[in-house]
Motif scaffolding. Structure first.
Motif, PDB file in Angstrom:
ATOM      1  N   PHE A   1       0.849  -1.183   0.000  1.00 41.02           N
ATOM      2  CA  PHE A   1       0.000   0.000   0.000  1.00 41.02           C
ATOM      3  C   PHE A   1       0.891   1.241   0.000  1.00 41.02           C
ATOM      4  N   PRO A   2       0.596   2.239  -0.832  1.00 38.67           N
ATOM      5  CA  PRO A   2       1.553   3.331  -1.046  1.00 38.67           C
ATOM      6  C   PRO A   2       1.725   4.299   0.118  1.00 38.67           C
ATOM      7  N   GLU A   3       0.707   4.498   0.940  1.00 43.73           N
ATOM      8  CA  GLU A   3       0.822   5.488   2.007  1.00 43.73           C
ATOM      9  C   GLU A   3       1.405   4.866   3.280  1.00 43.73           C
ATOM     10  N   PRO A   4       2.247   5.619   4.010  1.00 39.48           N
ATOM     11  CA  PRO A   4       2.895   5.101   5.216  1.00 39.48           C
ATOM     12  C   PRO A   4       1.951   5.148   6.419  1.00 39.48           C
ATOM     13  N   LEU A   5       0.978   4.266   6.409  1.00 39.01           N
ATOM     14  CA  LEU A   5      -0.061   4.207   7.432  1.00 39.01           C
ATOM     15  C   LEU A   5      -0.201   2.781   7.939  1.00 39.01           C
ATOM     16  N   ALA A   6      -1.015   2.600   8.963  1.00 43.69           N
ATOM     17  CA  ALA A   6      -1.350   1.243   9.403  1.00 43.69           C
ATOM     18  C   ALA A   6      -1.931   0.483   8.215  1.00 43.69           C
TER      19      ALA A   6
ATOM     20  N   ARG B   1      -7.713   3.439   2.198  1.00 45.72           N
ATOM     21  CA  ARG B   1      -7.507   4.681   1.462  1.00 45.72           C
ATOM     22  C   ARG B   1      -7.084   4.425   0.014  1.00 45.72           C
ATOM     23  N   ALA B   2      -6.407   3.289  -0.212  1.00 45.30           N
ATOM     24  CA  ALA B   2      -5.978   2.965  -1.567  1.00 45.30           C
ATOM     25  C   ALA B   2      -7.057   2.238  -2.357  1.00 45.30           C
ATOM     26  N   GLY B   3      -8.160   1.891  -1.690  1.00 45.70           N
ATOM     27  CA  GLY B   3      -9.210   1.151  -2.359  1.00 45.70           C
ATOM     28  C   GLY B   3      -8.802  -0.266  -2.710  1.00 45.70           C
ATOM     29  N   LEU B   4      -7.912  -0.837  -1.902  1.00 39.56           N
ATOM     30  CA  LEU B   4      -7.395  -2.177  -2.148  1.00 39.56           C
ATOM     31  C   LEU B   4      -7.864  -3.140  -1.062  1.00 39.56           C
ATOM     32  N   ALA B   5      -7.852  -4.405  -1.394  1.00 50.67           N
ATOM     33  CA  ALA B   5      -8.245  -5.426  -0.420  1.00 50.67           C
ATOM     34  C   ALA B   5      -7.210  -5.498   0.698  1.00 50.67           C
TER      35      ALA B   5
ATOM     36  N   PHE C   1      -4.809  -4.872  10.546  1.00 50.45           N
ATOM     37  CA  PHE C   1      -4.646  -5.287   9.161  1.00 50.45           C
ATOM     38  C   PHE C   1      -5.898  -5.018   8.331  1.00 50.45           C
ATOM     39  N   ASP C   2      -7.068  -5.104   8.955  1.00 57.69           N
ATOM     40  CA  ASP C   2      -8.324  -5.053   8.204  1.00 57.69           C
ATOM     41  C   ASP C   2      -9.412  -4.378   9.013  1.00 57.69           C
ATOM     42  N   GLU C   3     -10.580  -4.230   8.403  1.00 58.06           N
ATOM     43  CA  GLU C   3     -11.680  -3.523   9.053  1.00 58.06           C
ATOM     44  C   GLU C   3     -12.287  -4.298  10.202  1.00 58.06           C
ATOM     45  N   GLU C   4     -12.009  -5.600  10.279  1.00 54.00           N
ATOM     46  CA  GLU C   4     -12.509  -6.397  11.403  1.00 54.00           C
ATOM     47  C   GLU C   4     -11.583  -6.334  12.611  1.00 54.00           C
ATOM     48  N   GLY C   5     -10.468  -5.659  12.466  1.00 51.58           N
ATOM     49  CA  GLY C   5      -9.537  -5.527  13.588  1.00 51.58           C
ATOM     50  C   GLY C   5      -8.521  -6.643  13.672  1.00 51.58           C
ATOM     51  N   GLY C   6      -8.333  -7.412  12.587  1.00 58.22           N
ATOM     52  CA  GLY C   6      -7.316  -8.457  12.579  1.00 58.22           C
ATOM     53  C   GLY C   6      -5.915  -7.878  12.705  1.00 58.22           C
ATOM     54  N   THR C   7      -5.045  -8.589  13.389  1.00 59.94           N
ATOM     55  CA  THR C   7      -3.700  -8.093  13.681  1.00 59.94           C
ATOM     56  C   THR C   7      -2.652  -9.180  13.455  1.00 59.94           C
ATOM     57  N   LEU C   8      -1.396  -8.785  13.588  1.00 60.84           N
ATOM     58  CA  LEU C   8      -0.297  -9.740  13.526  1.00 60.84           C
ATOM     59  C   LEU C   8      -0.414 -10.760  14.649  1.00 60.84           C
ATOM     60  N   ALA C   9      -0.899 -10.330  15.806  1.00 59.76           N
ATOM     61  CA  ALA C   9      -1.091 -11.270  16.913  1.00 59.76           C
ATOM     62  C   ALA C   9      -2.064 -12.375  16.521  1.00 59.76           C
ATOM     63  N   ASP C  10      -3.105 -12.034  15.780  1.00 59.36           N
ATOM     64  CA  ASP C  10      -4.062 -13.051  15.332  1.00 59.36           C
ATOM     65  C   ASP C  10      -3.384 -14.048  14.395  1.00 59.36           C
ATOM     66  N   ALA C  11      -2.526 -13.563  13.512  1.00 56.33           N
ATOM     67  CA  ALA C  11      -1.811 -14.461  12.606  1.00 56.33           C
ATOM     68  C   ALA C  11      -0.888 -15.384  13.391  1.00 56.33           C
ATOM     69  N   ALA C  12      -0.171 -14.838  14.386  1.00 55.38           N
ATOM     70  CA  ALA C  12       0.714 -15.665  15.212  1.00 55.38           C
ATOM     71  C   ALA C  12      -0.072 -16.731  15.960  1.00 55.38           C
ATOM     72  N   ARG C  13      -1.240 -16.358  16.469  1.00 54.81           N
ATOM     73  CA  ARG C  13      -2.082 -17.324  17.192  1.00 54.81           C
ATOM     74  C   ARG C  13      -2.553 -18.434  16.261  1.00 54.81           C
ATOM     75  N   LEU C  14      -2.970 -18.078  15.057  1.00 53.62           N
ATOM     76  CA  LEU C  14      -3.408 -19.088  14.091  1.00 53.62           C
ATOM     77  C   LEU C  14      -2.273 -20.044  13.732  1.00 53.62           C
ATOM     78  N   LEU C  15      -1.070 -19.519  13.658  1.00 54.36           N
ATOM     79  CA  LEU C  15       0.096 -20.325  13.320  1.00 54.36           C
ATOM     80  C   LEU C  15       0.615 -21.138  14.497  1.00 54.36           C
ATOM     81  N   GLY C  16       0.278 -20.707  15.714  1.00 50.36           N
ATOM     82  CA  GLY C  16       0.896 -21.305  16.887  1.00 50.36           C
ATOM     83  C   GLY C  16       2.375 -20.997  16.944  1.00 50.36           C
ATOM     84  N   ALA C  17       2.746 -19.833  16.404  1.00 50.57           N
ATOM     85  CA  ALA C  17       4.160 -19.458  16.276  1.00 50.57           C
ATOM     86  C   ALA C  17       4.570 -18.509  17.395  1.00 50.57           C
ATOM     87  N   PRO C  18       5.810 -18.598  17.858  1.00 49.54           N
ATOM     88  CA  PRO C  18       6.306 -17.657  18.861  1.00 49.54           C
ATOM     89  C   PRO C  18       6.596 -16.295  18.243  1.00 49.54           C
TER      90      PRO C  18
END
Length: 238
Positions: free
Chosen positions: A69-74, A81-85, A118-135
């Motif tokens: 995504f081109p803008e330096p934002l979350a 803002r970019a109209g991207l998924a 990451f998204d409008e539902e409030g997904g985060t990197l922590a959620d990805a780590a939890r799904l992976l079971g990764a430290p």
């Protein structure tokens, strides 16, 4: 460990350089390493991003970027803002698992802090780590204010049942001040996890060969390096 998630207590604190150091050490030991960046923000099409920097410094086998995504934002804001998924945690987990099928180690580098959306539902990197079971390895600044942000990040990980590998200081100054020296002892207590390294300020500007040769000296044995917290603190006058 097949997958390690590299997060931070904020932005511009050295996550990419720490990821490169981890990658360089693992690659030098003969492991095949893949680096995954779920969302790259603030970089335009065709411009080198964090993945390219990690590969340049470390010589890792492969890099992948799920979205840019081109803008330096979350990431969530930048996508809207970019109209991207947006990137979603389940897509991050799926991509990391796919890379883990063909590589010895996958390093997933986040954007900003652990709970940046990451998204409008409030997904985060922590959620990805939890799904992976990764430290999660937490990268933090050296100076005043780092104890609070490190404590908050550690509490967020514990609340979600996610393992914290430890803490690495992303940019250690050549002439540390009093707060920085004291933080060498206080950071492990704040994190409830060991201090596993300190990357010197400006390390990302080294030629790739010098970076790779020095990387092991910045990371503790738990991360494949030779760095010793006690000796480092003594040398820093802590």
């Amino acid at each position: 460990m097949t997958v390690i998630v590299v997060s931070g207590t904020g932005t511009e604190i050295g996550k990419t350089v720490v990821t490169a150091a981890l990658s360089a050490v693992a690659t030098a030991s003969g492991r095949s390493v893949a680096v995954l960046k779920p969302a790259q923000t603030g970089v335009g099409p065709g411009e080198p991003g964090d993945v390219e920097e990690v590969l340049r410094l470390s010589g890792a086998a492969k890099g992948a970027e799920l979205a840019r995504f081109p803008e330096p934002l979350a990431p969530g804001t930048a996508a809207r803002r970019a109209g991207l998924a947006p990137v979603r945690p389940d897509a991050v987990a799926a991509a990391a698992r796919e890379l883990a099928d063909t590589h010895d180690l996958v390093l997933v580098e986040g954007a900003g802090g652990l709970l940046v959306r990451f998204d409008e539902e409030g997904g985060t990197l922590a959620d990805a780590a939890r799904l992976l079971g990764a430290p999660v390895l937490v990268v933090t600044p050296a100076g005043l204010g780092t104890l609070n942000s490190t404590t908050l990040t550690a509490e967020a990980l514990r609340a979600r049942g996610i393992e914290q590998l430890g803490v690495v200081i992303g940019s250690w100054p050549e002439s540390p001040d009093l707060a920085e020296r004291c933080n060498l002892a206080d950071l492990p207590e704040a994190a409830g996890a060991p201090l596993l390294g300190a990357v010197p300020a400006g390390a990302g500007g080294l030629p790739a060969a010098e970076f790779r040769a020095a990387a092991a000296s910045w990371l503790a044995p738990a991360l494949g390096g030779t760095w010793d917290a006690t000796a480092f603190a003594a040398a820093a006058g802590a």
